[in-house]
Write a protein that holds these residues in place. Sequence first.
Motif, PDB file in Angstrom:
ATOM      1  N   UNK A 167      11.871 -43.038   3.449  1.00 59.58           N
ATOM      2  CA  UNK A 167      11.640 -43.917   2.302  1.00 59.58           C
ATOM      3  C   UNK A 167      12.842 -43.941   1.375  1.00 59.58           C
ATOM      4  N   UNK A 168      12.964 -45.030   0.618  1.00 59.70           N
ATOM      5  CA  UNK A 168      13.980 -45.059  -0.426  1.00 59.70           C
ATOM      6  C   UNK A 168      13.534 -44.093  -1.526  1.00 59.70           C
ATOM      7  N   UNK A 169      14.474 -43.625  -2.362  1.00 63.83           N
ATOM      8  CA  UNK A 169      14.132 -42.585  -3.349  1.00 63.83           C
ATOM      9  C   UNK A 169      12.961 -42.931  -4.262  1.00 63.83           C
ATOM     10  N   UNK A 170      12.860 -44.177  -4.697  1.00 63.35           N
ATOM     11  CA  UNK A 170      11.778 -44.564  -5.607  1.00 63.35           C
ATOM     12  C   UNK A 170      10.411 -44.410  -4.927  1.00 63.35           C
ATOM     13  N   UNK A 171      10.312 -44.917  -3.717  1.00 66.77           N
ATOM     14  CA  UNK A 171       9.048 -44.811  -2.986  1.00 66.77           C
ATOM     15  C   UNK A 171       8.772 -43.367  -2.565  1.00 66.77           C
ATOM     16  N   UNK A 214      -1.952 -39.945   6.217  1.00 63.59           N
ATOM     17  CA  UNK A 214      -2.420 -41.241   6.717  1.00 63.59           C
ATOM     18  C   UNK A 214      -1.252 -42.224   6.821  1.00 63.59           C
ATOM     19  N   UNK A 215      -0.428 -42.269   5.792  1.00 59.91           N
ATOM     20  CA  UNK A 215       0.732 -43.162   5.809  1.00 59.91           C
ATOM     21  C   UNK A 215       1.739 -42.742   6.880  1.00 59.91           C
ATOM     22  N   UNK A 216       1.949 -41.446   7.026  1.00 58.48           N
ATOM     23  CA  UNK A 216       2.881 -40.958   8.047  1.00 58.48           C
ATOM     24  C   UNK A 216       2.382 -41.314   9.447  1.00 58.48           C
ATOM     25  N   UNK A 217       1.077 -41.234   9.671  1.00 60.71           N
ATOM     26  CA  UNK A 217       0.521 -41.604  10.971  1.00 60.71           C
ATOM     27  C   UNK A 217       0.723 -43.093  11.228  1.00 60.71           C
ATOM     28  N   UNK A 218       0.517 -43.923  10.214  1.00 58.17           N
ATOM     29  CA  UNK A 218       0.745 -45.361  10.355  1.00 58.17           C
ATOM     30  C   UNK A 218       2.217 -45.633  10.649  1.00 58.17           C
ATOM     31  N   UNK A 219       3.088 -44.879  10.012  1.00 59.65           N
ATOM     32  CA  UNK A 219       4.532 -45.015  10.212  1.00 59.65           C
ATOM     33  C   UNK A 219       4.902 -44.664  11.651  1.00 59.65           C
ATOM     34  N   UNK A 220       4.346 -43.581  12.166  1.00 58.11           N
ATOM     35  CA  UNK A 220       4.637 -43.190  13.538  1.00 58.11           C
ATOM     36  C   UNK A 220       4.128 -44.244  14.525  1.00 58.11           C
ATOM     37  N   UNK A 221       2.943 -44.805  14.265  1.00 60.12           N
ATOM     38  CA  UNK A 221       2.421 -45.867  15.132  1.00 60.12           C
ATOM     39  C   UNK A 221       3.345 -47.081  15.097  1.00 60.12           C
ATOM     40  N   UNK A 222       3.845 -47.416  13.926  1.00 64.72           N
ATOM     41  CA  UNK A 222       4.766 -48.549  13.780  1.00 64.72           C
ATOM     42  C   UNK A 222       6.032 -48.317  14.599  1.00 64.72           C
ATOM     43  N   UNK A 223       6.565 -47.114  14.530  1.00 59.75           N
ATOM     44  CA  UNK A 223       7.769 -46.797  15.297  1.00 59.75           C
ATOM     45  C   UNK A 223       7.516 -46.892  16.797  1.00 59.75           C
ATOM     46  N   UNK A 245      13.046 -48.942   8.284  1.00 65.12           N
ATOM     47  CA  UNK A 245      12.388 -50.247   8.437  1.00 65.12           C
ATOM     48  C   UNK A 245      10.896 -50.059   8.689  1.00 65.12           C
ATOM     49  N   UNK A 246      10.524 -49.115   9.521  1.00 60.68           N
ATOM     50  CA  UNK A 246       9.105 -48.846   9.779  1.00 60.68           C
ATOM     51  C   UNK A 246       8.412 -48.399   8.505  1.00 60.68           C
ATOM     52  N   UNK A 247       9.070 -47.587   7.699  1.00 58.42           N
ATOM     53  CA  UNK A 247       8.490 -47.133   6.430  1.00 58.42           C
ATOM     54  C   UNK A 247       8.282 -48.314   5.488  1.00 58.42           C
ATOM     55  N   UNK A 248       9.260 -49.221   5.422  1.00 58.76           N
ATOM     56  CA  UNK A 248       9.110 -50.413   4.572  1.00 58.76           C
ATOM     57  C   UNK A 248       7.906 -51.242   5.020  1.00 58.76           C
ATOM     58  N   UNK A 249       7.742 -51.402   6.314  1.00 65.29           N
ATOM     59  CA  UNK A 249       6.624 -52.198   6.832  1.00 65.29           C
ATOM     60  C   UNK A 249       5.281 -51.564   6.475  1.00 65.29           C
ATOM     61  N   UNK A 250       5.181 -50.254   6.622  1.00 58.30           N
ATOM     62  CA  UNK A 250       3.927 -49.563   6.295  1.00 58.30           C
ATOM     63  C   UNK A 250       3.607 -49.736   4.817  1.00 58.30           C
ATOM     64  N   UNK A 251       4.590 -49.550   3.958  1.00 57.72           N
ATOM     65  CA  UNK A 251       4.346 -49.698   2.519  1.00 57.72           C
ATOM     66  C   UNK A 251       4.006 -51.139   2.163  1.00 57.72           C
ATOM     67  N   UNK A 252       4.640 -52.096   2.825  1.00 56.90           N
ATOM     68  CA  UNK A 252       4.325 -53.505   2.549  1.00 56.90           C
ATOM     69  C   UNK A 252       2.879 -53.790   2.892  1.00 56.90           C
ATOM     70  N   UNK A 253       2.393 -53.302   4.019  1.00 56.92           N
ATOM     71  CA  UNK A 253       0.987 -53.504   4.389  1.00 56.92           C
ATOM     72  C   UNK A 253       0.058 -52.842   3.376  1.00 56.92           C
ATOM     73  N   UNK A 254       0.469 -51.732   2.813  1.00 56.63           N
ATOM     74  CA  UNK A 254      -0.333 -51.033   1.818  1.00 56.63           C
ATOM     75  C   UNK A 254      -0.508 -51.866   0.549  1.00 56.63           C
ATOM     76  N   UNK A 255       0.519 -52.639   0.207  1.00 56.62           N
ATOM     77  CA  UNK A 255       0.479 -53.388  -1.055  1.00 56.62           C
ATOM     78  C   UNK A 255       0.005 -54.820  -0.890  1.00 56.62           C
ATOM     79  N   UNK A 256      -0.102 -55.281   0.354  1.00 60.04           N
ATOM     80  CA  UNK A 256      -0.562 -56.658   0.595  1.00 60.04           C
ATOM     81  C   UNK A 256      -2.078 -56.753   0.566  1.00 60.04           C
TER      82      UNK A 256
END
Length: 71
Positions: A13-17, A31-40, A60-71
């Motif tokens: 993740x970027x420092x802010x996130x 939970x987020x880490x598991x989603x990240x691993x699935x994305x990868x 990039x996978x981390x960005x995608x997981x966080x984007x899904x979290x906020x959508x």
Amino acid sequence: MSTDPVGRFLAALDPEHREAIGARPRQEQERLAAAWERELEADDELDTLDELSPPAAEAEAARRVLKRETD
């Protein structure tokens, strides 16, 4: 490199996130880490990027997981 999925996810993740997610409960981080691993694992584009730059693919996978979290 850490084998802990949460540690690897936070590192991607970027420092802010990283700070915001790091403040969440461990269960939420897992939970987020598991989603990240699935994305990868699931995305062929990330496989190609991973061959060129593993940190970029992880970020990039981390960005995608966080984007899904906020959508």
